[in-house]
Scaffold this motif. Structure first.
Motif, PDB file in Angstrom:
ATOM      1  N   HIS A  36       0.841  -1.194   0.000  1.00  0.00           N
ATOM      2  CA  HIS A  36       0.000   0.000   0.000  1.00  0.00           C
ATOM      3  C   HIS A  36       0.882   1.251   0.000  1.00  0.00           C
ATOM      4  O   HIS A  36       1.787   1.376   0.827  1.00  0.00           O
ATOM      5  N   LYS A  88      -9.798  -0.751  -3.595  1.00  0.00           N
ATOM      6  CA  LYS A  88      -8.342  -0.764  -3.482  1.00  0.00           C
ATOM      7  C   LYS A  88      -7.755   0.619  -3.180  1.00  0.00           C
ATOM      8  O   LYS A  88      -6.599   0.883  -3.489  1.00  0.00           O
ATOM      9  N   TRP A  89      -8.551   1.501  -2.588  1.00  0.00           N
ATOM     10  CA  TRP A  89      -8.017   2.795  -2.151  1.00  0.00           C
ATOM     11  C   TRP A  89      -8.905   3.375  -1.063  1.00  0.00           C
ATOM     12  O   TRP A  89     -10.055   2.975  -0.895  1.00  0.00           O
ATOM     13  N   THR A 141      -4.490   6.630   0.306  1.00  0.00           N
ATOM     14  CA  THR A 141      -3.772   5.363   0.246  1.00  0.00           C
ATOM     15  C   THR A 141      -4.275   4.518  -0.910  1.00  0.00           C
ATOM     16  O   THR A 141      -5.480   4.369  -1.112  1.00  0.00           O
ATOM     17  N   ASP A 150      -3.912   0.694  -2.721  1.00  0.00           N
ATOM     18  CA  ASP A 150      -3.448  -0.693  -2.693  1.00  0.00           C
ATOM     19  C   ASP A 150      -2.911  -1.021  -4.080  1.00  0.00           C
ATOM     20  O   ASP A 150      -3.629  -1.508  -4.956  1.00  0.00           O
ATOM     21  N   HIS A 164     -10.829  -1.206   1.653  1.00  0.00           N
ATOM     22  CA  HIS A 164     -10.484  -1.418   0.250  1.00  0.00           C
ATOM     23  C   HIS A 164     -11.362  -2.387  -0.542  1.00  0.00           C
ATOM     24  O   HIS A 164     -11.033  -2.696  -1.680  1.00  0.00           O
TER      25      HIS A 164
END
Length: 405
Positions: A180, A208-209, A227, A229, A356
């Motif tokens: 990450h 995924k974020w 963030t 991933d 995520h």
């Protein structure tokens, strides 16, 4: 009066120095950098952190610099819809006895540093990188990178996730790269549209974020942390990154969150790392604390909180008789490892299961969170935010059912 050496002059190292000095130790803090300061941006402090800081007599100084947050808010980052929020005033403060607050790291660090400087029994040394230690029946010899040797009755490794003390004591290699990447920016609050100046910690979750923001610096700045991933495989620390790159990393971000993300500038990136929990942090008269003992991902917002808890609990246990230090360190290890290990694993699970998910998994997450009442939420954080610090047990029980939120 025993002499204790502490490797590392970060938040955990200074808190531990203060705790031990006030219990009859001469303390020398060995900081590898050329000054005592703190880098990074915002951090969150739960009530358990303030209880520990009060035990160190710096709680009021940190409260004066902190922003006392009204609400933790979880948003669907793709639809702009609020999924759930946990109020942090009224019933929450009555239940836990302290606020939930956010600070710039320096606003936690400087009160600890000032308190250490006011303690005659604390010596603060810079340019002192600890490389290894040796011990015998009478104490510990600390070897510095410059060739100097420092003799003490005990050594406490507070030198972070890449700890040299841990390298020798545990020998578990490099930290685990999470995959990450986090992008951080801090901007003046005057640049934020008034309708978006929320006194909340707000998290926007997407596939995924996720994106988190909250006020820091007594409300004068907005901390942005986004963030992704992205499967990163190498650790990165504070690498500057172009604004357009950050914006392109978060496709599908809803309108409101996008407005906030676009305010960021001078972005820097880190690749998040942690380590697996381990059973043993002690070696005779040597012990680890904070990120050297139990580094964790950011997702439970407990890294700094657990470091100051460590400081208080260790101070309660250590005593002043050097012959007892090895046994006292083992007691500290036993008292703290279950709690901190549970939080390390919780942080990983929160990133995977809460922040995520995509598609049906995200819909199921939203439905689960929407079903929770305020009381349900308070019960789930009880083991993290509540309890009694400084008893040798750490705050609160650790019920398995509540670890995964």
């Amino acid at each position: 009066m025993p002499k204790t050496a502490i490797a590392g002059g970060g938040i955990g190292g200074l808190a531990t120095a203060l705790s031990l000095a006030r219990r009859g130790h001469d303390v020398v803090v060995l900081e590898r950098r050329d000054c005592f300061t703190e880098i990074g941006a915002g951090i969150q402090l739960g009530p358990n952190a303030f209880q520990a800081l009060d035990r160190l007599a710096v709680g009021d100084a940190v409260r004066a610099r902190a922003v006392h947050i009204d609400e933790l808010r979880f948003m669907d980052g793709t639809t702009d819809e609020k999924v759930v929020s946990m109020p942090l005033t009224g019933a929450y403060r009555a239940r836990f006895g302290n606020p939930y607050a956010v600070v710039h790291r320096i606003d936690l660090y400087e009160p600890l540093l000032a308190a250490c400087r006011a303690e005659p029994s604390v010596e603060l040394r810079v340019d002192c990188s600890v490389e290894r230690y040796d011990q015998d029946a009478d104490g510990v010899t600390v070897q510095l990178a410059n060739g100097e040797r420092v003799r003490a009755d005990a050594l406490i490794g507070a030198d972070g996730i890449n700890s040299f003390v841990r390298k020798q004591l545990v020998g578990d290699g490099y930290p685990k790269v999470s995959g990450h990447t986090i992008y951080r920016s801090v901007i003046p609050m005057e640049e934020v549209p008034e309708e978006l100046r929320w006194n909340t910690v707000t998290l926007w979750a997407g596939p995924k974020w996720h994106f988190v923001h909250y006020p820091i610096g007594s409300g004068e700045f907005l901390n942005l942390a986004a963030t992704r991933d992205d499967g990163a495989t190498e650790a990165v620390l504070g690498l500057p990154v172009e604004r357009d790159h950050v914006l392109n990393e978060f496709p599908g971000l809803g309108e409101t969150a996008r407005r906030l993300l676009e305010l960021g500038r001078d972005w820097k990136s880190w690749v998040l790392c942690d380590r697996d929990p381990v059973e043993r942090w002690t070696d005779g008269r040597v012990v680890l604390v904070g990120d050297a003992a139990h580094p964790m991902l950011q997702y439970a917002a407990q890294g700094a909180c657990q470091a100051v808890e460590d400081a208080v609990v260790l101070g309660e246990l250590i005593g002043t008789e050097p012959a007892d230090f090895a046994q006292r360190f083992e007691k500290f290890n036993a008292d703290r490892r279950e709690r901190t290990g549970a939080i390390q694993l919780l942080a990983r699970e929160m990133g995977r299961r809460l922040y995520h998910p995509a598609g049906e998994a995200a819909e199921a997450r939203n439905a689960m969170l929407r079903s929770l009442s305020d009381e349900d939420l308070y019960r789930k954080v009880q083991w993290l935010h509540g309890g009694e610090v400084g008893t040798g047990r750490g705050p609160g029980p650790v019920p398995v059912i509540e670890r995964t939120v």
